[in-house]
Design an enzyme around this catalytic site. Structure first.
Site, PDB file in Angstrom:
ATOM      1  N   TYR A 149      48.156  81.880  62.356  1.00 32.54           N
ATOM      2  CA  TYR A 149      48.749  81.282  61.157  1.00 32.54           C
ATOM      3  C   TYR A 149      48.850  82.353  60.084  1.00 32.54           C
ATOM      4  O   TYR A 149      47.880  83.072  59.826  1.00 32.54           O
ATOM      5  CB  TYR A 149      47.862  80.126  60.676  1.00 32.54           C
ATOM      6  N   ASP A 244      47.091  90.727  59.634  1.00 32.44           N
ATOM      7  CA  ASP A 244      46.905  89.690  58.622  1.00 32.44           C
ATOM      8  C   ASP A 244      45.390  89.458  58.497  1.00 32.44           C
ATOM      9  O   ASP A 244      44.796  88.749  59.303  1.00 32.44           O
ATOM     10  CB  ASP A 244      47.634  88.412  59.037  1.00 32.44           C
ATOM     11  N   LYS A 272      41.978  85.209  49.880  1.00 34.05           N
ATOM     12  CA  LYS A 272      40.650  84.581  49.903  1.00 34.05           C
ATOM     13  C   LYS A 272      39.577  85.399  49.169  1.00 34.05           C
ATOM     14  O   LYS A 272      39.493  85.389  47.950  1.00 34.05           O
ATOM     15  CB  LYS A 272      40.251  84.301  51.361  1.00 34.05           C
TER      16      LYS A 272
HETATM   17  P1  KE4 Z   1      46.867  80.827  51.762  1.00 38.56           P
HETATM   18  O1  KE4 Z   1      48.311  80.699  51.388  1.00 38.56           O
HETATM   19  O2  KE4 Z   1      46.277  79.514  52.234  1.00 38.56           O
HETATM   20  O3  KE4 Z   1      46.015  81.502  50.656  1.00 38.56           O
HETATM   21  O4  KE4 Z   1      46.751  81.868  52.982  1.00 38.56           O
HETATM   22  C1  KE4 Z   1      47.509  81.631  54.150  1.00 38.56           C
HETATM   23  C2  KE4 Z   1      46.837  82.325  55.313  1.00 38.56           C
HETATM   24  C3  KE4 Z   1      47.385  83.497  55.809  1.00 38.56           C
HETATM   25  N1  KE4 Z   1      46.816  84.160  56.834  1.00 38.56           N
HETATM   26  C4  KE4 Z   1      45.671  83.715  57.403  1.00 38.56           C
HETATM   27  C5  KE4 Z   1      45.073  84.485  58.537  1.00 38.56           C
HETATM   28  C6  KE4 Z   1      45.060  82.530  56.936  1.00 38.56           C
HETATM   29  O5  KE4 Z   1      43.914  82.086  57.519  1.00 38.56           O
HETATM   30  C7  KE4 Z   1      45.645  81.819  55.870  1.00 38.56           C
HETATM   31  C8  KE4 Z   1      45.066  80.526  55.337  1.00 38.56           C
HETATM   32  N2  KE4 Z   1      43.940  80.009  56.024  1.00 38.56           N
HETATM   33  C9  KE4 Z   1      43.798  78.572  55.981  1.00 38.56           C
HETATM   34  C10 KE4 Z   1      42.575  78.216  56.822  1.00 38.56           C
HETATM   35  N3  KE4 Z   1      42.824  78.344  58.187  1.00 38.56           N
HETATM   36  C11 KE4 Z   1      43.702  78.033  54.601  1.00 38.56           C
HETATM   37  C12 KE4 Z   1      43.198  76.619  54.484  1.00 38.56           C
HETATM   38  C13 KE4 Z   1      44.294  75.665  54.182  1.00 38.56           C
HETATM   39  O6  KE4 Z   1      45.416  75.838  54.694  1.00 38.56           O
HETATM   40  O7  KE4 Z   1      44.000  74.739  53.416  1.00 38.56           O
END
Ligand code: KE4
Length: 432
Positions: A149, A244, A272
Site C-alpha cells: 500500500y 516506500d 508517520k
Molecule cells: P498516509 O497517507 O496514511 O499518511 O500514508 C500512506 C501510506 C503510504 N505508504 C505506506 C507503506 C503506508 O503504510 C501508508 C499508510 N499506512 C496505513 C496503515 N497501514 C495508515 C493507516 C490508515 O490508513 O488509516
C-alpha cells in the site's frame, strides 16, 4: 472463549452518531473495524504505551496511531517542545529554520536521501514520488507489488494492501482505467515475475516502488536477495528503485530498512514517525533527481501546510529521542519478546501460526506459513484472527483491527506490558 464484559456504551453512542456525520463514522476506513467486526473503540486520551477509551477502559496499544508513536504516545519532551513552538504560531507558509533542521536530520539518517521535500502525509509523499519517477525517466509505467500500500493515489490502488485489502477493494471505483493501465503488479518476493515484466516492457518502466518490509499485507519480510535483486534489475533497465519507508522509516532502524539491509534505493518516501504524531510526509533521494522538483526544476508539487513549524518541531524532537544510543536494541528486544511469546503460545494452544518481528514491527498469521506474499496472507484463517482480535480487545489489548496490518511497539512498552499481553493471548487462544 468467555467474552469478558467490556463496557463500551460511550464508544457505541459516539460511533453511532459519527456514522451519520462521516462515511462509515471514520476518517480512515481501517478504524471502523469492518474486517474484524464488533464495536470500534472511541479513544479519549493516550499516554506512553496506553490508550483510554471514552468509557475509561485502558488498553495496551500496539498500533501507536499507525506508527508515529514510536517514543510512546504524548511523550513529555515532544509535548514540551510543541508548547514552546506553539507560542510562535502554528503555520507560516514561508521558509522556516526548523525545516532545515529536520531536513538535515533526515538527510544524515537515510542513506538514499541527499535532498528532501516535506509534504503532509505518506499518500502525498508517494503521489509526489511517482510523478518524479516518471518526470525523471520520461517513462509512464510503474511496477508495484500485490498487497503493498502506497497511500490512496489512483495509480497505486491496484491490488493494494492495508485498508483496501481489508475492504476487498483491490481496484477502488472512481479510478479510471486510463490511470491504472500504467501500473504493473507482481507478487512480493517474486524476482522472476519482475524480470519478466522488465523483459516485456524494457524501456517503459519508470521504476519499482515497494515496501521494503511489508506492513500492509500483515508483516512480511523480503526473502534474502529480493531487495538486492530489485536493485540490480532496476539498474540494468535504467529504472528507478523506490523504497516506500512511510511505515518502516526510523522504525526498523534509524536509517530505515535501507540502512538495516544495506540496499540503497534511488528515492525514498517517509511519513508517520518523522512527524512525531503531527502530519508530515516526505520524499527524497539522489540530488540529481530531486533537483527536478519545482521550483528548482519543472516537476510541480506544492502544499499549504508543508514544513509547518509545529509538525517540524514534533518530528525533530522525535528523531532526537530515537537517535539516542540503544534505542533500536531496546525496541528489537521488547518486540522479539512479544512476537516469540505469541507464536509459542499459539503452538502450545494448538493453533497453526507464523510470523515474527524486526526492531519495533511485528506480525503473525493464523496459518502454518510461510507467508511470503499477499496471496499467502489472504489464505490464512482470517475468521480466527477476528475472534482473536476481539478477545484481546476485551482483555485490554489493542491490536490492529485487520490481518492485513502490522503491529508496532514503542520505547514506552515495558516487559510487564508484554507479559500482560502474552497472558491475555494465552487466555484467548486457549479457548479460540
Ligand atoms: P498516509 O497517507 O496514511 O499518511 O500514508 C500512506 C501510506 C503510504 N505508504 C505506506 C507503506 C503506508 O503504510 C501508508 C499508510 N499506512 C496505513 C496503515 N497501514 C495508515 C493507516 C490508515 O490508513 O488509516
Amino acid at each position: 472463549m468467555v467474552a469478558t464484559a467490556l463496557n463500551t456504551s460511550q464508544s457505541e453512542a459516539i460511533f453511532n452518531a459519527a456514522q451519520k456525520l462521516m462515511p462509515g463514522g471514520v476518517n480512515s476506513p481501517v478504524r471502523a473495524f469492518k474486517s474484524v467486526g464488533g464495536q470500534p473503540i472511541v479513544f479519549d486520551r493516550v499516554k506512553g504505551a496506553y490508550a483510554w477509551d471514552v468509557d475509561n477502559n485502558r488498553y495496551i496499544d500496539y498500533i501507536g496511531t499507525w506508527g508515529p508513536a514510536i517514543c510512546g504516545h504524548a511523550n513529555d519532551e515532544v509535548l514540551e517542545a510543541l508548547s514552546e513552538a506553539l507560542s510562535k504560531g502554528t503555520s507560516f507558509g514561508a521558509p522556516c529554520a526548523l525545516e532545515n533542521v529536520l531536513a538535515e536530520m533526515v538527510i544524515d539518517a537515510v542513506p538514499s536521501i541527499e535532498m528532501v521535500r516535506f509534504v503532509n502525509s505518506g499518500t502525498e509523499a508517494c503521489l509526489s514520488v511517482q510523478r518524479l519517477m516518471r518526470a525523471y525517466t520520461k517513462r509512464d509505467r510503474l511496477l508495484k507489488f500485490e498487497g503493498c500500500y502506497h497511500g490512496h493515489g489512483d495509480m497505486f490502488l491496484v491490488k493494494a494492501g492495508s485498508g483496501v485489502a481489508t475492504l476487498g477493494l483491490p481496484d477502488s471505483p472512481g479510478v479510471p482505467k486510463s490511470v491504472t493501465e500504467h501500473t504493473l503488479t507482481a507478487p512480493y518476493n517474486d524476482l522472476e515475475a519482475v524480470k519478466a515484466l522488465f523483459a516485456q516492457y524494457p524501456d517503459e518502466i519508470a521504476g519499482v516502488i515497494l515496501e521494503p518490509i511489508v506492513g500492509n499485507s500483515g508483516f512480511i519480510l523480503p526473502d534474502p536477495g529480493f531487495l538486492a535483486g530489485l536493485r540490480e534489475i532496476t539498474q540494468e533497465y535504467g529504472a528507478l528503485l523506490v523504497f516506500d519507508e512511510v511505515m518502516t522509516g526510523f522504525r526498523i532502524a534509524y536509517g530505515g530498512v535501507q540502512e538495516k539491509f544495506g540496499i540503497t534505493p534511488d528515492l525514498t518516501t517517509l511519513g508517520k514517525i518523522i512527524g512525531g504524531g503531527l502530519p508530515v510526509g516526505a520524499y527524497g533521494g539522489r540530488r540529481d533527481i530531486m533537483e527536478m522538483v519545482a521550483p528548482a526544476g519543472p516537476m510541480y508539487q506544492a502544499g499549504t501546510l508543508s514544513g509547518n513549524p509545529l509538525a517540524m518541531t514534533a518530528g525533530i524532537k522525535t528523531l532526537e529521542l530515537l537517535r539516542r544510543p540503544g534505542t533500536y536494541d531496546r525496541l528489537d528486544e521488547i518486540t522479539k519478546r512479544l512476537a516469540t511469546g505469541m507464536l509459542a503460545i499459539a503452538g502450545e494452544t494448538g493453533h497453526e501460526a507464523c510470523g515474527g518481528s524486526l526492531s519495533a514491527m511485528f506480525g503473525f498469521f493464523f496459518t502454518a506459513g510461510p507467508v511470503r506474499n499477499y496471496d499467502d496472507a489472504k489464505g490464512c484463517d482470517l475468521e480466527k484472527f477476528s475472534r482473536f482480535h476481539r478477545g484481546m480487545l476485551e482483555r485490554g489489548i489493542y491490536l490492529a483491527p485487520s490481518q492485513f496490518e502490522a503491529g508496532f511497539t514503542s520505547l514506552a512498552h515495558t516487559e510487564a506490558d508484554i507479559d500482560a499481553t502474552l497472558a491475555a493471548a494465552r487466555d484467548v487462544m486457549s479457548s479460540l
